[in-house]
Scaffold this active site. Structure first.
Site, mmCIF file in Angstrom:
data_model
loop_
_atom_site.group_PDB
_atom_site.id
_atom_site.type_symbol
_atom_site.label_atom_id
_atom_site.label_comp_id
_atom_site.label_asym_id
_atom_site.label_seq_id
_atom_site.Cartn_x
_atom_site.Cartn_y
_atom_site.Cartn_z
ATOM 1 N N LYS A 48 0.842 -1.205 0.000
ATOM 2 C CA LYS A 48 0.000 0.000 0.000
ATOM 3 C C LYS A 48 0.876 1.255 0.000
ATOM 4 O O LYS A 48 1.882 1.320 0.701
ATOM 5 C CB LYS A 48 -0.926 -0.007 1.211
ATOM 6 C CG LYS A 48 -1.933 -1.148 1.146
ATOM 7 C CD LYS A 48 -3.133 -0.878 2.001
ATOM 8 C CE LYS A 48 -4.150 -1.979 1.850
ATOM 9 N NZ LYS A 48 -5.000 -1.807 0.685
ATOM 10 N N HIS A 82 -0.755 -9.255 8.742
ATOM 11 C CA HIS A 82 -0.923 -7.838 8.393
ATOM 12 C C HIS A 82 -0.619 -6.874 9.550
ATOM 13 O O HIS A 82 0.162 -5.938 9.400
ATOM 14 C CB HIS A 82 -2.354 -7.577 7.913
ATOM 15 C CG HIS A 82 -2.786 -8.471 6.801
ATOM 16 N ND1 HIS A 82 -1.974 -8.762 5.732
ATOM 17 C CD2 HIS A 82 -3.939 -9.143 6.576
ATOM 18 C CE1 HIS A 82 -2.618 -9.573 4.902
ATOM 19 N NE2 HIS A 82 -3.804 -9.821 5.398
ATOM 20 N N LYS A 139 -14.367 -8.125 12.360
ATOM 21 C CA LYS A 139 -15.367 -8.133 11.292
ATOM 22 C C LYS A 139 -16.693 -7.630 11.834
ATOM 23 O O LYS A 139 -16.917 -7.616 13.038
ATOM 24 C CB LYS A 139 -15.540 -9.560 10.766
ATOM 25 C CG LYS A 139 -14.278 -10.061 10.096
ATOM 26 C CD LYS A 139 -14.502 -11.351 9.365
ATOM 27 C CE LYS A 139 -13.272 -11.756 8.606
ATOM 28 N NZ LYS A 139 -12.983 -10.905 7.456
#
Ligand code: NAD
Length: 480
Positions: A182, A240, A328
């Site tokens: 990114k 991550h 989530k």
């Protein structure tokens, strides 16, 4: 803005799993964008290789449909698309059998860069590596790209590393973590190591704490069967969030060069203190959508949310906690690294003037950008009232980039593979160190039969995660 795109050398890129979901949503659109930007040379070739028996023309048609589905119409000029599709070829192959391998060998050119993308289930990585080798297809300078998940614990990651190492050198293996591709993550390094302003303050003396958040609005969806065996710790934290933590906490590498950067990241993982169970909150979403309805096991104790407080035990960070959270079915989607600096040691202003601390936030998604909050005087009469305002460092605006054209992480990473630059890929020992840190935590949950707490779908996460911060006199940043 003047384009600085430097074309890469001609290549043959074989996508094993070329008919899969990842190929269609990410890899092929990313390759098209690099082609349309002029980075992929005319004589580059992309070869889809998968189980389906079909012609190259049929696969090309399918790729065309994928481009239409995942890229904006205005990017898909007719001539450009046609030229890109002419670069494609396909062949049916069996990763675990003999079919297709001699044909693949015949297709590969000797005088161009060779790359093999393993976009298949990890259980096939070993078979692919072995066959590329035994059929004499991969040259000594070929590159292989492997997708996540890289193991599910230390033992399986070690086994996978050992299998790949039988056929490929570490310098040939590109373990993808797309968070590293990114723009803003790379910008974090530019900000830290390209300026004198931040690095002197980047330590426990001036940084109160760091928050790293990766929040998703969606639930586990159709991935329930896979996810339930994994959970947030394995699926997000071990890879991550750990990578983001490393880039934030690491020492300046001697050069921006693969092993120098990865050595420093590895030191951060090794410096992590074991985490007390009281510093971890695990949650499962309930309410409008319910985690237990999305997975097969009605009594599952897998976490869909995790928040934790970590300590990097070294001189630089002694006393500065790092708070990580990911989950989530949360209120909003957003990923960011936020560095909360300390308040000034002494305030010369009235107590009610509104003293604020500086906050640097590095936003990965959505709307990649960087923002530094600085304290100024509120304009106008009425004495000295302080406000914090953003000192916007959005590179998109400043550099005349169209924010909607921030390159996708896969664009950058695939071109790095072709260029032979491993800086933004995980080294085998890094992955193993991250599992070595993760394993005892997960084993502890298992031993205690730890049950995640509930949190409401669409909320900011469990109450207990708020308390994790509150008891230290801090609070999470709002999920925008
Ligand atoms: P998928 O199930 O959609 O596709 C699998 C592909 O593998 C197909 O092209 C299939 O033909 C091929 N395949 C299966 N068995 C084969 C065999 N014996 N020989 C040759 N080819 C065979 O999977 P996917 O979602 O595209 O995921 C691929 C990899 O990427 C996995 O490792 C996954 O964990 C990883 N990944 C996927 C995503 C995603 O968003 N889909 C995200 C991150 C990582």
């Amino acid at each position: 803005m003047v384009s600085r795109v430097i074309p890469v050398d001609p290549f043959d890129l074989v996508i094993f799993g070329g008919t899969g979901d990842l190929a269609r949503r990410k890899i092929l659109p990313a390759l098209f964008r690099r082609f349309s930007d002029g980075q992929m040379p005319e004589d580059a070739r992309i070869i889809g290789a998968a189980r389906t028996k079909q012609t190259a023309a049929a696969w090309t048609k399918w790729v065309h449909e994928a481009l239409k589905e995942f890229l904006p119409k205005e990017e898909l000029g007719k001539t450009l698309v046609k030229a890109f599709l002419e670069r494609l070829d396909y062949l049916a192959i069996d990763a675990v059998g003999e079919a297709g391998w001699p044909e693949l060998k015949a297709k590969m050119r000797d005088d161009v860069t060779q790359a093999f993308y393993f976009s298949v289930a990890p259980s096939l990585f070993g078979a692919l590596a072995e066959r590329l080798h035994s059929n004499g297809i991969a040259r000594a300078d070929a590159r292989i790209v492997v997708e996540k998940p890289f193991g599910r614990d230390l033992a399986s990651a070690q086994a996978l590393n050992a299998t790949l190492a039988e056929h490929f050198a570490e310098t040939q293996i590109y373990r993808i973590d797309h968070y590293l591709g990114k723009e803003t993550v790379q910008n974090l390094m530019a900000i830290r190591f390209g300026n004198v302003l931040f690095e002197p303050l980047w330590n426990a003396q001036y940084v109160d704490h760091v928050q790293i958040t990766v929040a998703e609005e969606v639930g586990v969806g159709g991935r329930g069967a896979y996810y339930d065996k994994s959970g947030a710790m394995r699926d997000m934290v071990q890879n991550h969030l750990m990578q983001l933590l490393c880039l934030t906490a690491m020492e300046p590498p001697n050069r921006f060069e693969p092993n120098a950067v990865r050595d420093e990241k590895l030191k951060v993982i090794r410096a992590l203190d074991p985490v007390a169970s009281t510093d971890i909150v695990r949650g499962q979403y309930v309410g409008k959508s319910s985690y237990l309805d999305d997975v097969e096991d009605p009594a599952s104790r897998t976490e869909s949310y995790i928040a934790m407080k970590l300590h990097v035990a070294n001189w630089r960070w002694n006393g500065t906690p790092f708070y990580l959270r990911t989950g989530k079915c949360l209120k909003a989607r957003g990923s960011e690294i936020v560095v909360h600096f300390k308040e000034t040691p002494h305030s010369i202003f009235e107590e009610d003037a509104g003293n604020k601390a500086n906050v640097l936030s590095i936003r990965l998604q959505p709307n990649e950008g960087i923002d530094l909050r600085v304290t100024i005087k509120e304009p106008g009469p009425g004495g000295m009232r302080l406000v914090d305002v953003p000192l916007d460092m959005s590179f998109a605006d400043a550099l005349g980039h169209d924010a909607s054209h921030v390159p996708d992480a896969y664009e950058r990473l695939i071109m790095d593979v072709i260029r032979g630059d491993q800086t933004l890929f995980m080294r085998g020992d890094e992955v193993e160190a991250a599992w070595a840190w993760t394993d005892p935590i997960i084993e502890g949950w298992k031993a205690r039969n730890d049950k995640p707490v509930d949190y409401e779908t669409g909320s900011t996460g469990p109450e207990e995660a708020l308390m994790l911060m509150h008891r230290d006199g801090r609070r999470w940043r709002d999920l925008a």
